[in-house]
Every structure is written in structure tokens, then in C-alpha cells.
Design a protein around this motif. Sequence first.
Motif, PDB file in Angstrom:
ATOM      1  N   ALA A 109      52.352  59.640  40.104  1.00 26.02           N
ATOM      2  CA  ALA A 109      51.397  60.334  39.230  1.00 26.02           C
ATOM      3  C   ALA A 109      50.137  59.505  39.045  1.00 26.02           C
ATOM      4  O   ALA A 109      49.011  60.038  39.077  1.00 26.02           O
ATOM      5  N   ALA A 110      50.323  58.196  38.867  1.00 26.29           N
ATOM      6  CA  ALA A 110      49.156  57.325  38.709  1.00 26.29           C
ATOM      7  C   ALA A 110      48.306  57.330  39.969  1.00 26.29           C
ATOM      8  O   ALA A 110      47.071  57.358  39.905  1.00 26.29           O
ATOM      9  N   ALA A 111      48.956  57.331  41.133  1.00 26.27           N
ATOM     10  CA  ALA A 111      48.213  57.371  42.402  1.00 26.27           C
ATOM     11  C   ALA A 111      47.441  58.679  42.526  1.00 26.27           C
ATOM     12  O   ALA A 111      46.280  58.699  42.977  1.00 26.27           O
ATOM     13  N   HIS A 112      48.088  59.769  42.127  1.00 30.65           N
ATOM     14  CA  HIS A 112      47.419  61.071  42.181  1.00 30.65           C
ATOM     15  C   HIS A 112      46.186  61.085  41.270  1.00 30.65           C
ATOM     16  O   HIS A 112      45.106  61.522  41.681  1.00 30.65           O
ATOM     17  N   TYR A 113      46.344  60.594  40.049  1.00 31.24           N
ATOM     18  CA  TYR A 113      45.217  60.578  39.118  1.00 31.24           C
ATOM     19  C   TYR A 113      44.118  59.616  39.579  1.00 31.24           C
ATOM     20  O   TYR A 113      42.932  59.902  39.426  1.00 31.24           O
ATOM     21  N   ARG A 114      44.532  58.492  40.145  1.00 29.63           N
ATOM     22  CA  ARG A 114      43.520  57.552  40.658  1.00 29.63           C
ATOM     23  C   ARG A 114      42.721  58.179  41.790  1.00 29.63           C
ATOM     24  O   ARG A 114      41.517  57.998  41.898  1.00 29.63           O
ATOM     25  N   GLU A 115      43.414  58.924  42.652  1.00 28.18           N
ATOM     26  CA  GLU A 115      42.719  59.588  43.756  1.00 28.18           C
ATOM     27  C   GLU A 115      41.714  60.612  43.225  1.00 28.18           C
ATOM     28  O   GLU A 115      40.563  60.663  43.670  1.00 28.18           O
ATOM     29  N   GLY A 154      30.270  55.543  33.877  1.00 29.28           N
ATOM     30  CA  GLY A 154      30.940  54.481  33.118  1.00 29.28           C
ATOM     31  C   GLY A 154      32.248  54.954  32.520  1.00 29.28           C
ATOM     32  O   GLY A 154      33.253  54.211  32.529  1.00 29.28           O
ATOM     33  N   ARG A 155      32.275  56.174  32.004  1.00 34.24           N
ATOM     34  CA  ARG A 155      33.515  56.713  31.435  1.00 34.24           C
ATOM     35  C   ARG A 155      34.579  56.891  32.507  1.00 34.24           C
ATOM     36  O   ARG A 155      35.765  56.624  32.283  1.00 34.24           O
ATOM     37  N   ILE A 156      34.163  57.342  33.690  1.00 32.81           N
ATOM     38  CA  ILE A 156      35.114  57.507  34.792  1.00 32.81           C
ATOM     39  C   ILE A 156      35.671  56.146  35.202  1.00 32.81           C
ATOM     40  O   ILE A 156      36.869  56.004  35.474  1.00 32.81           O
ATOM     41  N   ALA A 157      34.808  55.128  35.227  1.00 34.06           N
ATOM     42  CA  ALA A 157      35.278  53.781  35.561  1.00 34.06           C
ATOM     43  C   ALA A 157      36.309  53.298  34.542  1.00 34.06           C
ATOM     44  O   ALA A 157      37.310  52.664  34.911  1.00 34.06           O
ATOM     45  N   LEU A 158      36.084  53.588  33.272  1.00 36.05           N
ATOM     46  CA  LEU A 158      37.063  53.210  32.248  1.00 36.05           C
ATOM     47  C   LEU A 158      38.395  53.943  32.440  1.00 36.05           C
ATOM     48  O   LEU A 158      39.468  53.367  32.254  1.00 36.05           O
ATOM     49  N   LEU A 159      38.322  55.223  32.823  1.00 34.75           N
ATOM     50  CA  LEU A 159      39.551  55.973  33.080  1.00 34.75           C
ATOM     51  C   LEU A 159      40.304  55.409  34.283  1.00 34.75           C
ATOM     52  O   LEU A 159      41.535  55.346  34.275  1.00 34.75           O
ATOM     53  N   VAL A 160      39.563  55.013  35.307  1.00 30.52           N
ATOM     54  CA  VAL A 160      40.197  54.426  36.486  1.00 30.52           C
ATOM     55  C   VAL A 160      40.944  53.161  36.098  1.00 30.52           C
ATOM     56  O   VAL A 160      42.075  52.917  36.538  1.00 30.52           O
ATOM     57  N   GLU A 161      40.336  52.338  35.262  1.00 34.08           N
ATOM     58  CA  GLU A 161      41.010  51.120  34.800  1.00 34.08           C
ATOM     59  C   GLU A 161      42.246  51.454  33.970  1.00 34.08           C
ATOM     60  O   GLU A 161      43.267  50.762  34.050  1.00 34.08           O
ATOM     61  N   ALA A 162      42.167  52.520  33.200  1.00 37.55           N
ATOM     62  CA  ALA A 162      43.304  52.895  32.354  1.00 37.55           C
ATOM     63  C   ALA A 162      44.470  53.421  33.188  1.00 37.55           C
ATOM     64  O   ALA A 162      45.635  53.271  32.799  1.00 37.55           O
ATOM     65  N   VAL A 163      44.193  54.019  34.331  1.00 35.23           N
ATOM     66  CA  VAL A 163      45.239  54.610  35.163  1.00 35.23           C
ATOM     67  C   VAL A 163      45.732  53.615  36.211  1.00 35.23           C
ATOM     68  O   VAL A 163      46.699  53.876  36.908  1.00 35.23           O
ATOM     69  N   ALA A 164      45.109  52.476  36.315  1.00 35.68           N
ATOM     70  CA  ALA A 164      45.523  51.473  37.303  1.00 35.68           C
ATOM     71  C   ALA A 164      46.992  51.118  37.090  1.00 35.68           C
ATOM     72  O   ALA A 164      47.478  51.091  35.961  1.00 35.68           O
ATOM     73  N   PRO A 165      47.694  50.849  38.200  1.00 35.17           N
ATOM     74  CA  PRO A 165      49.129  50.555  38.065  1.00 35.17           C
ATOM     75  C   PRO A 165      49.368  49.269  37.278  1.00 35.17           C
ATOM     76  O   PRO A 165      48.619  48.309  37.377  1.00 35.17           O
TER      77      PRO A 165
END
Length: 140
Positions: free
Chosen positions: A64-70, A41-52
Motif C-alpha cells: 500500500a505504501a508503494a502504491h501511494y508513493r507511486e 511542498g505539501r506533496i513532498a511532505l506527503l511523500v516523506e510521510a508515506v516513506a517505508p
Amino acid sequence: MEKRGKTLARIHRVRTLQLGLTRADEARAHDKFTSEQTLSGRIALLVEAVAPVHETQVAVSLGAAAHYRERLQKSADAAVERMQAAEHHVGRAAEATRAAKRDQTAVEKLLARADADAVLKAIRAMEESPAFRKVRHDPC
């Protein structure tokens, strides 16, 4: 018969210990599964936070956002695998607990049967024992 009772009592103690250990293992498995769910769940929240975001115009920021999303996606995939493994472990632990409880219950039934047999044996021995009749004389 006394030896069998001691053996059954020892087996019962062992089975009780095994049941306690399997229950503890099951509790640990449930805790691990819960922590894996929380992590996912925390990872899912981080993914939403890094979304473009549409306002982002800088290519470096998008890169950078693409790198972090990957990287977060890889972490999310690993978390899902760990969560599935933890769920599988919970199932195995629950089955082990049920098996240990069945074993302990079987030993308890054997102990109860041995006690009942001992009582019946004592009753039969009392019935078969000769009756002593005490002859009482009146005082003369």
C-alpha cells in the motif's frame, strides 16, 4: 494640432488600461506560481510521510505504501511541470508588463512634446502679433 492632442490622450488612456491589465495578469501569475510551489511542498511532505518505515513488517502495508508513493510521485511530477509552466507564465507576464510600460511612457513623452509644441506655437503667435500702443492723452 488639437485633434492630435485628443488622439494622444485617447491612446494614453488605452495604454494605461493595458498596463493595468498586464500588471493584474502578472500578479495572478505570481499567485499561481506561489500556489504551485506550496502544493509541491505539501506533496513532498506527503511523500516523506508515506516513506517505508523499518518497523513495518507486513507486506500488505509495504504494498500500500508503494502504491501511494507511486501515485504521489506522479502527482509530484505533475506539480513540477505545473510549477515550471507557471514560472514561464510569470516571465511572459513580466515581459508584457515591461512592454506595456514602455508603450505608456512613449505616449506620455509624445503628449509632453505636443504640449511643449503648443506652448511654443502660442509664444510665437504672441511675438508675431502686432503691438497695439494705446495713445494716452493728458487731461486738458
